[in-house]
Design an enzyme around this catalytic site. Structure first.
Site, PDB file in Angstrom:
ATOM      1  CE  LYS A 256     -15.396  61.279  -1.921  1.00 21.47           C
ATOM      2  NZ  LYS A 256     -14.133  62.048  -1.940  1.00 21.47           N
TER       3      LYS A 256
ATOM      4  NE  ARG B 268     -13.147  56.668  -1.631  1.00 17.01           N
ATOM      5  CZ  ARG B 268     -12.606  57.471  -2.548  1.00 17.01           C
ATOM      6  NH1 ARG B 268     -11.293  57.666  -2.578  1.00 17.01           N
ATOM      7  NH2 ARG B 268     -13.355  58.079  -3.438  1.00 17.01           N
TER       8      ARG B 268
ATOM      9  CD  GLU C  43      -7.135  64.456   2.227  1.00 14.02           C
ATOM     10  OE1 GLU C  43      -7.476  64.385   1.034  1.00 14.02           O
ATOM     11  OE2 GLU C  43      -7.587  63.708   3.100  1.00 14.02           O
TER      12      GLU C  43
HETATM   13  C1  LIG Z   1     -12.841  62.234  -2.498  1.00 16.34           C
HETATM   14  C2  LIG Z   1     -11.664  62.815  -1.835  1.00 16.34           C
HETATM   15  C3  LIG Z   1     -10.382  62.801  -2.427  1.00 16.34           C
HETATM   16  C4  LIG Z   1     -10.140  62.304  -3.830  1.00 16.34           C
HETATM   17  O1  LIG Z   1     -10.378  60.942  -3.984  1.00 16.34           O
HETATM   18  P1  LIG Z   1     -10.556  60.303  -5.437  1.00 16.34           P
HETATM   19  O2  LIG Z   1     -10.917  58.889  -5.136  1.00 16.34           O
HETATM   20  O3  LIG Z   1      -9.263  60.408  -6.130  1.00 16.34           O
HETATM   21  O4  LIG Z   1     -11.634  61.069  -6.123  1.00 16.34           O
HETATM   22  C5  LIG Z   1      -9.321  63.308  -1.706  1.00 16.34           C
HETATM   23  N1  LIG Z   1      -9.491  63.835  -0.475  1.00 16.34           N
HETATM   24  C6  LIG Z   1     -10.705  63.893   0.122  1.00 16.34           C
HETATM   25  C7  LIG Z   1     -10.817  64.490   1.468  1.00 16.34           C
HETATM   26  C8  LIG Z   1     -11.829  63.377  -0.536  1.00 16.34           C
HETATM   27  O5  LIG Z   1     -13.016  63.433   0.060  1.00 16.34           O
END
Ligand SMILES: *Cc1c(COP(=O)(O)O)cnc(C)c1O
Length: 341
Positions: free
Chosen positions: A184, A82, A220
Site C-alpha cells: 500500500k 500489511r 483489481e
Molecule cells: C487498500 C486497497 C484495497 C482494499 O483493501 P482493504 O484492506 O479491503 O481496505 C484494494 N486495492 C488497493 C490497490 C488498495 O490500495
C-alpha cells in the site's frame, strides 16, 4: 459520551479535522514513545524523502458503533501487518504491530465524540501513514521517519441506495510485474490518478486493471479487489502477486465459505471469462462490497446478469453477512472485532 453536532447521515467522504492525532518519530532506526497531539499540520524539511522520492505508505480502516453500543474496529491486526510489510519493501523502519494497535486505541479514545452512532451508516475513517521525513538529495532511504494516525468522520457509502458500477478495462496498467502492486504505497495511487480521470471523463465509475505482462488476466481496480460469482454459485477472486491483498476481500472469501457454505476459488481469472460470471463486486474498506453493473472491454460491453439496479443475490448475502459481523448483529470469527470502548 457527548457526540459532536454532526449530520452523520449526510457526511460525504472528505477530510474533516478531528481533535487529536497520534505521532511517533524514528531516528537512527529507533521509534520514540509516540504521543497524541493537537496539530493537524506536519512540518518537514523541503528535502524530505517523501517529498522528493515518494517514500510513503498508508493504511485505511474504520471505527464504528456496534448494535450493542461498543466502539470497535475490524481486524486492525491485518492493517498493522500489511503496513509492516509495505514499510519493509520501501526500506522504511516498520512500525511495530502492537504499537500500531496501541496508537489506534489512543486515537479512537481521544476522538470518541466523532465516532458516529449505530444505524447512521457513517463511520470514523482512520488513516495511519508512514513517511520519510528526514532530508535526502541523492536517491536513498530517508534518515528519519514519521508515523502518524488521524481520523475523520465519513458518511454512508451507499447514500441513496446501491448503484451497480460501470467499469472499463483500462488501457493503462496499475502495477508492474515484480513491482509494488502488492503493497500500500502512495506511489501506486499517484500514477493511478490519470487513468482514474480518464475513466471518469468517459463516463465510467472505475477502471478494471489487467495484469501488465500479458494483459489477459483480471487484477483489481485502483483501490478495491474483485470477487465474481459463477453460474454454479462459486465465489471466485483473482490471484496475482501484483494485487493488493484486501482485508475485506479475504474476509468475504471466509464468509462465503464458512457462513454461506459456498465453494470459493482464488485463481487466475482470464478476461475471456468475464462474460460467464453472473455477479461481480468491488471489495474494500470504504464500501465493503459494491456490485459491478457492466464492464466495457475492447470487444463490447458485458452487462452482469444481476443488472444495473441492484446487487446480485450472492453479493447481497455476502454484503449483509459481513456488515452484520462488523456491526455485531452476527457472531464474528474469533479475533475479528477489536473493541476500544
Ligand atoms: C487498500 C486497497 C484495497 C482494499 O483493501 P482493504 O484492506 O479491503 O481496505 C484494494 N486495492 C488497493 C490497490 C488498495 O490500495
Amino acid at each position: 459520551m457527548e457526540k459532536k453536532n454532526i449530520d452523520w447521515a449526510n457526511l460525504g467522504f472528505k477530510y474533516i479535522e478531528t481533535d487529536k492525532r497520534y505521532v511517533s518519530y524514528c531516528k537512527d532506526g529507533t521509534w520514540d514513545d509516540g504521543a497524541m497531539v493537537d496539530d493537524a499540520n506536519v512540518s518537514i524539511n523541503e528535502s524530505a524523502g517523501v517529498l522528493q522520492y515518494s517514500q510513503t505508505c498508508f493504511e485505511g480502516l474504520k471505527a464504528y458503533t456496534t448494535v450493542d453500543g461498543r466502539v470497535v474496529t475490524f481486524r486492525p491486526d491485518l492493517n498493522a501487518q500489511r503496513m509492516y510489510e509495505t514499510a519493509e519493501r520501501l526500506l522504511m523502519p516498520p512500525f511495530p504491530i502492537e504499537r500500531f494497535i496501541d496508537a489506534l486505541d489512543q486515537l479512537v479514545q481521544a476522538n470518541l465524540a466523532y465516532v458516529p452512532p449505530y444505524g447512521t451508516g457513517a463511520t470514523l475513517y482512520i488513516r495511519p501513514f508512514l513517511f520519510g521525513s528526514g532530508p535526502v538529495i541523492g536517491v536513498a532511504p530517508a534518515p528519519e521517519y514519521t508515523f502518524r494516525m488521524f481520523s475523520t468522520p465519513v458518511g454512508p457509502y451507499f447514500k441513496g441506495g446501491v448503484r451497480p458500477l460501470k467499469l472499463q478495462i483500462s488501457s493503462y496498467d496499475r502495477a508492474a510485474p515484480r513491482g509494488t502492486g502488492h503493497i500500500k504505497a502512495g506511489l501506486n495511487y499517484a500514477m493511478s490518478l490519470y487513468p482514474g480521470y480518464d475513466a471518469k471523463q468517459k463516463g465510467f465509475d472505475e477502471n478494471m486493471y489487467l495484469d501488465a505482462s500479458t494483459r489477459t488476466f483480471v487484477e483489481e481496480t485502483g483501490g478495491a479487489n474483485f470477487i465474481f460469482v459463477t453460474k454454479d454459485n462459486k465465489v471466485v477472486t483473482p490471484k496475482s502477486n501484483t494485487i493488493l491483498p484486501s482485508i475485506t476481500r479475504r474476509s468475504l472469501m471466509y464468509v462465503a465459505k464458512e457462513y454461506l457454505h459456498l465453494e470459493t476459488e482464488e485463481r487466475e481469472v482470464p478476461v475471456s471469462e468475464l462474460s460467464e460470471f453472473v455477479e461481480g463486486g468491488l471489495c474494500g474498506t470504504a464500501a465493503v462490497l459494491s456490485p459491478i453493473g457492466s464492464i466495457t472491454t475492447e470487444n463490447g460491453v458485458i452487462t452482469m446478469p444481476s443488472g444495473m439496479e441492484k446487487m446480485g443475490p450472492i453479493t447481497q448475502k455476502l454484503y449483509d453477512t459481513l456488515t452484520g459481523i462488523q456491526m455485531g448483529r452476527i457472531e464474528a470469527p474469533k479475533g475479528w472485532i477489536h473493541t476500544i470502548a
